[in-house]
Design an enzyme around this catalytic site. Structure first.
Site, PDB file in Angstrom:
ATOM      1  CB  THR A 148       3.068  -5.799   7.921  1.00  0.00           C
ATOM      2  OG1 THR A 148       2.023  -5.075   7.309  1.00  0.00           O
ATOM      3  CG2 THR A 148       3.744  -6.671   6.880  1.00  0.00           C
ATOM      4  NE  ARG A 176      -4.990   0.004   2.526  1.00  0.00           N
ATOM      5  CZ  ARG A 176      -4.024  -0.407   3.335  1.00  0.00           C
ATOM      6  NH1 ARG A 176      -3.855  -1.697   3.579  1.00  0.00           N
ATOM      7  NH2 ARG A 176      -3.212   0.451   3.908  1.00  0.00           N
ATOM      8  N   GLY A 178      -2.271  -2.259   0.523  1.00  0.00           N
ATOM      9  CA  GLY A 178      -1.298  -1.378   1.177  1.00  0.00           C
ATOM     10  C   GLY A 178       0.099  -1.601   0.628  1.00  0.00           C
ATOM     11  CG  ASP A 179       3.377  -0.906   3.235  1.00  0.00           C
ATOM     12  OD1 ASP A 179       2.277  -0.964   3.833  1.00  0.00           O
ATOM     13  OD2 ASP A 179       4.440  -1.272   3.758  1.00  0.00           O
ATOM     14  CB  THR A 199       5.112  -2.866   9.892  1.00  0.00           C
ATOM     15  OG1 THR A 199       3.812  -2.890  10.477  1.00  0.00           O
ATOM     16  CG2 THR A 199       6.136  -2.512  10.951  1.00  0.00           C
ATOM     17  N   GLY A 202       0.126   1.810   5.114  1.00  0.00           N
ATOM     18  CA  GLY A 202       0.605   1.527   3.763  1.00  0.00           C
ATOM     19  C   GLY A 202       0.593   2.730   2.852  1.00  0.00           C
TER      20      GLY A 202
HETATM   21  N1  ASP Z   1       1.366  -1.796   6.013  1.00  0.00           N
HETATM   22  C1  ASP Z   1       0.153  -2.528   6.240  1.00  0.00           C
HETATM   23  C2  ASP Z   1      -0.925  -1.980   5.376  1.00  0.00           C
HETATM   24  O1  ASP Z   1      -1.016  -0.779   5.236  1.00  0.00           O
HETATM   25  C3  ASP Z   1      -0.285  -2.500   7.641  1.00  0.00           C
HETATM   26  C4  ASP Z   1       0.828  -2.341   8.661  1.00  0.00           C
HETATM   27  O2  ASP Z   1       1.898  -2.889   8.512  1.00  0.00           O
HETATM   28  O3  ASP Z   1       0.622  -1.667   9.685  1.00  0.00           O
HETATM   29  O4  ASP Z   1      -1.711  -2.762   4.891  1.00  0.00           O
END
Ligand code: ASP
Length: 297
Positions: A148, A176, A178-179, A199, A202
């Site tokens: 991210t 889906r 994520g965070d 990052t 998530g």
């Molecule tokens: N956090 C992001 C997600 O899970 C991906 C990442 O930052 O690695 O979508």
């Protein structure tokens, strides 16, 4: 004083753009938005915007967020298809509506109404992303790839802002989230206190509400580095305590004076940084605990 950080080496271009804006007295909100645009457009960045990872149906659906540390207003979009700059749609949600989060087709119709130009799949989905999808979609092994851009900026007026943008994890289930667009998990900021962005996987970052915790610890007087270290360690060991095998967790943060820090539980993390008196550069972050060594040991 101005300062800006963003996750991963591909974000050097983002803080270079931010430097131009912040040095000239521009706003933190503009610095993060215009810096992230470069990464969203860059087809070689395989986890953000154009060229990002495809979901299990072969679609590119993007997540992004922005939060204004002066007002605690935020704008979020999730699973948006066909627009090059989800971070700007997130900003429009924050500034032009009474709401905080719009998802999927409703976020897309909002973007159309706001006059954002649509970007066709032939432009947004690169050959590299399509080939990776074709090669991996039917494999039984766990799909690799997620990251991210999470960016925090402080402007000369003392305002802090955070923004994030991602394509999400490779081959995720359609729908889906994520965070990255989840307040308190993927991002949080309050002017006068600090800001943080995450990052990593998530699902793990959401379970432990990482970004809010970092800012809250800075509010209680911890330094940026102590706060981010504490949150990565607590998140990692909380997941273990609950019987889970922690995946990647990495955080960056900035305090109200523009001091920056990062922490992670895996090798290979770095962030880009620029500050008054410091040209844009990369900071490598040694793992505070190494999830891979721990799992081997
Ligand atoms: N956090 C992001 C997600 O899970 C991906 C990442 O930052 O690695 O979508």
């Amino acid at each position: 004083m101005w300062s800006m950080i963003a996750t991963w080496p591909f974000s050097l271009q983002c803080v270079e753009k931010g430097e131009e804006i912040l040095k000239g007295g521009g706003r933190a909100l503009d610095a993060v938005e215009r810096g992230i645009h470069l990464v969203e457009t860059d087809p070689t960045v395989d986890c953000v915007g154009r060229g990002g990872y495809l979901n299990a149906d072969g679609e590119l659906a993007l997540d992004a967020a922005m939060m204004d540390g002066d007002t605690l207003k935020m704008g979020v979009v999730a699973c948006v298809r066909g627009f090059e700059h989800p971070v700007s749609i997130a900003r429009a949600v924050m500034e032009k509506t009474k709401h905080s989060i719009l998802v999927g087709q409703y976020a897309e119709s909002f973007a159309r109404r706001m006059g954002f130009q649509e970007a066709p799949p032939e432009y947004m989905i690169t050959d590299h992303a399509r080939l990776k999808y074709e090669a991996e979609k039917d494999k039984a092994t766990k799909p690799s790839g997620h990251d991210t851009i999470g960016c925090v900026a402080l402007d000369q007026a003392g305002s802090l802002c955070v923004a994030t943008s991602t394509s999400g994890a490779n081959l995720r289930l359609p729908g889906r989230v994520g965070d990255t667009p989840i307040i308190g998990s993927g991002f949080y900021v309050q002017s006068g206190v600090g800001g943080a962005a995450a990052t990593g996987l998530g699902e793990d970052i959401m379970r432990t509400c990482c970004s809010f915790r970092v800012v809250d610890l800075m509010r209680r007087g911890l330094s940026a580095q102590d706060a981010v270290n504490e949150v990565v360690l607590t998140a990692h060991y909380t997941l273990k305590q609950c019987g889970l095998k922690p995946d990647c967790i990495a955080l960056v943060c900035m305090d109200a004076r523009g001091n920056t820090a990062g922490a992670c539980n895996h090798k290979g993390f770095a962030y880009a940084c620029a500050r008054e008196g410091e040209a844009p550069h990369l900071v490598e972050v040694p793992p505070i605990i190494d999830k891979d060594e721990e799992q081997e040991g």
